[in-house]
Write an enzyme that holds these catalytic residues in place. Structure first.
Site, PDB file in Angstrom:
ATOM      1  N   THR A   1     -48.926 -15.688  11.303  1.00 30.65           N
ATOM      2  CA  THR A   1     -48.455 -16.475  12.451  1.00 30.65           C
ATOM      3  C   THR A   1     -47.344 -15.776  13.208  1.00 30.65           C
ATOM      4  O   THR A   1     -47.278 -15.847  14.442  1.00 30.65           O
ATOM      5  CB  THR A   1     -47.951 -17.858  11.957  1.00 30.65           C
ATOM      6  OG1 THR A   1     -49.063 -18.544  11.405  1.00 30.65           O
ATOM      7  CG2 THR A   1     -47.360 -18.668  13.081  1.00 30.65           C
TER       8      THR A   1
ATOM      9  N   ASP B   1     -55.121 -12.857   9.885  1.00 30.00           N
ATOM     10  CA  ASP B   1     -54.629 -14.122   9.345  1.00 30.00           C
ATOM     11  C   ASP B   1     -54.662 -13.911   7.825  1.00 30.00           C
ATOM     12  O   ASP B   1     -55.647 -13.390   7.299  1.00 30.00           O
ATOM     13  CB  ASP B   1     -55.601 -15.229   9.751  1.00 30.00           C
ATOM     14  CG  ASP B   1     -55.129 -16.604   9.308  1.00 30.00           C
ATOM     15  OD1 ASP B   1     -54.962 -17.473  10.175  1.00 30.00           O
ATOM     16  OD2 ASP B   1     -54.954 -16.818   8.083  1.00 30.00           O
ATOM     17  N   SER B   2     -53.599 -14.316   7.131  1.00 32.06           N
ATOM     18  CA  SER B   2     -53.539 -13.941   5.711  1.00 32.06           C
ATOM     19  C   SER B   2     -54.558 -14.675   4.856  1.00 32.06           C
ATOM     20  O   SER B   2     -54.722 -14.351   3.680  1.00 32.06           O
ATOM     21  CB  SER B   2     -52.129 -14.115   5.146  1.00 32.06           C
ATOM     22  OG  SER B   2     -51.862 -15.448   4.836  1.00 32.06           O
TER      23      SER B   2
ATOM     24  N   THR C   1     -49.898 -24.494 -15.997  1.00 31.29           N
ATOM     25  CA  THR C   1     -49.848 -25.912 -15.644  1.00 31.29           C
ATOM     26  C   THR C   1     -50.125 -26.154 -14.156  1.00 31.29           C
ATOM     27  O   THR C   1     -49.784 -25.326 -13.312  1.00 31.29           O
ATOM     28  CB  THR C   1     -48.484 -26.541 -16.021  1.00 31.29           C
ATOM     29  OG1 THR C   1     -48.449 -27.891 -15.532  1.00 31.29           O
ATOM     30  CG2 THR C   1     -47.305 -25.781 -15.425  1.00 31.29           C
TER      31      THR C   1
ATOM     32  N   THR D   1     -44.147 -19.813  -4.564  1.00 26.12           N
ATOM     33  CA  THR D   1     -45.326 -20.592  -4.187  1.00 26.12           C
ATOM     34  C   THR D   1     -45.100 -21.138  -2.782  1.00 26.12           C
ATOM     35  O   THR D   1     -43.975 -21.507  -2.448  1.00 26.12           O
ATOM     36  CB  THR D   1     -45.486 -21.777  -5.171  1.00 26.12           C
ATOM     37  OG1 THR D   1     -45.736 -21.234  -6.473  1.00 26.12           O
ATOM     38  CG2 THR D   1     -46.629 -22.699  -4.806  1.00 26.12           C
TER      39      THR D   1
HETATM   40  N1  ASP Z   1     -52.773 -18.838   8.660  1.00 26.04           N
HETATM   41  C1  ASP Z   1     -51.521 -18.111   8.809  1.00 26.04           C
HETATM   42  C2  ASP Z   1     -51.560 -16.913   7.891  1.00 26.04           C
HETATM   43  O1  ASP Z   1     -51.380 -17.063   6.720  1.00 26.04           O
HETATM   44  C3  ASP Z   1     -50.380 -19.008   8.487  1.00 26.04           C
HETATM   45  C4  ASP Z   1     -49.014 -18.383   8.636  1.00 26.04           C
HETATM   46  O2  ASP Z   1     -48.828 -17.216   8.836  1.00 26.04           O
HETATM   47  O3  ASP Z   1     -48.036 -19.134   8.519  1.00 26.04           O
HETATM   48  O4  ASP Z   1     -51.788 -15.826   8.350  1.00 26.04           O
END
Ligand code: ASP
Length: 345
Positions: A15, A59-60, A281, A168
């Site tokens: 993003t 996009d990740s 867990t 996380t």
């Molecule tokens: N969908 C985006 C990503 O992971 C979300 C972000 O970057 O906050 O590339």
């Protein structure tokens, strides 16, 4: 190397560097020059900043081990030329990448600071500008001995610096999107950057300063996530997925699971077939213990305890250990050791 801090930014997408497609209204990755144009303040840092970027920023949610290999290769290639590294990355899989890189970069003694943002850097209320600038400052920071303050892979997001393999993603909305639920923050960001020096990773063998990068990750792994009502046929089907060597079993509470005979039998069959089954867990905080009979039953079936590891660290550590070419017994055994601060023993 020059006295001015030299930092390499590795831009993967996410993003932070996205812009809105005027036709569809959706956010799409854009190139790095756009990102830097939006943060002219960077020049005020007076650092030498260079960058490399993925040919196609992503996009990740498209991230996979081949991308981790590219990030690690850039760090290995430029390791001696920079004081530190900042990886710009989408938030969705950031904790997986941070965990994987922590295992791949054995002997790391320099900062690898991963950051991104919830709002694109071109937007008025963006969190990206502050995250990028703080990440650069952390990557340049030294301690009283002149050594890098951070000598590990860490995630910088809004108010905190977290150990990468303990982190996380906690929120799809808040600017404070990350947390390490079983390990203290490495730094609190306020008017200054307040490091928690006792929490920072320092290798047991400080003499060995050579970086050794491991490039092979074995993706023959999977999660099995328990829920009340899970059918025997579903579990057996999942455990017999072709090509799977290792399973991260997401259990209830302190590592508990159904005590029904079919359940335990299905797991011990998987273990007897040579698969590694690791117990972590589903709770965001706390660890697997043998406090209840059910956790004990799992251990007796040959299921290995993941302690207080995150699911992200557990699955990437499994990819890493199988990638080393170890057999199931050796992989299971290595889960009782910490490689780089990912688990409390
Ligand atoms: N969908 C985006 C990503 O992971 C979300 C972000 O970057 O906050 O590339």
């Amino acid at each position: 190397m020059s006295h001015r801090p030299r930092i390499l930014i590795i831009y993967t997408g996410g993003t932070i560097g996205m812009i809105e497609n005027p036709d569809t209204g959706t956010l799409q990755p854009f190139d790095f020059s756009h990102l830097l144009d939006n943060v002219p303040k960077i020049k005020m840092l007076n650092y030498v900043i260079d960058n490399v970027q993925f040919d196609e920023p992503i996009d990740s949610s498209d991230m996979d081990p081949s991308h981790w290999v590219r990030i690690a290769a850039a760090i290995e290639r430029e390791y001696d030329n920079y004081h530190g590294f900042v990886v710009l990355h989408g938030t969705d899989t950031m904790a997986y990448s941070a965990s994987a890189l922590s295992f791949m970069l054995e002997g790391l003694r320099k900062p690898v600071i991963i950051t991104g943002s919830q709002l694109p850097i071109g937007e008025v209320r963006t969190d990206g500008e502050e995250n990028l600038i703080t990440a650069l400052q952390i990557a340049a920071a030294t301690n009283a001995d002149g050594a890098p303050m951070v000598q590990e892979v860490a995630i910088l997001f809004e108010d905190y610096l977290w150990r990468g393999n303990r982190s996380t993603k906690m929120s799809a909305d808040n600017f404070n999107a990350f947390k390490s639920n079983n390990y203290p923050a490495l730094a609190k960001i306020g008017l200054g950057i307040h490091y928690n020096e006792d929490a920072l990773y320092r290798p047991a063998n400080a003499e060995n300063t050579a970086l050794k990068v491991h490039y092979t990750l074995d993706t023959g792994v999977m999660f099995v996530d328990l829920f009340p009502g899970m059918r025997e046929s579903t579990l057996r089907h999942q455990l017999s997925t072709p090509g799977i060597k290792g399973i991260v079993l997401k259990t209830y509470g302190a590592g508990n699971a159904p005590t029904a005979q079919w359940f335990t039998e299905a797991l011990s069959n998987a273990v007897n077939q040579g698969k590694v089954v690791l117990n972590v867990t589903q709770c965001v905080n706390g660890a697997v213990h043998k406090r209840y009979m059910s956790a004990n039953t799992l251990a007796n079936a040959g299921v290995v305890s993941g302690g207080d590891m995150t699911a992200e660290a557990a699955i990437t550590k499994m990819m890493f250990l199988f990638g080393l070419g170890l057999d199931s017994k050796e992989v299971a055994e290595r889960f009782s050791h910490a490689l780089c601060g990912e688990v409390t023993l």
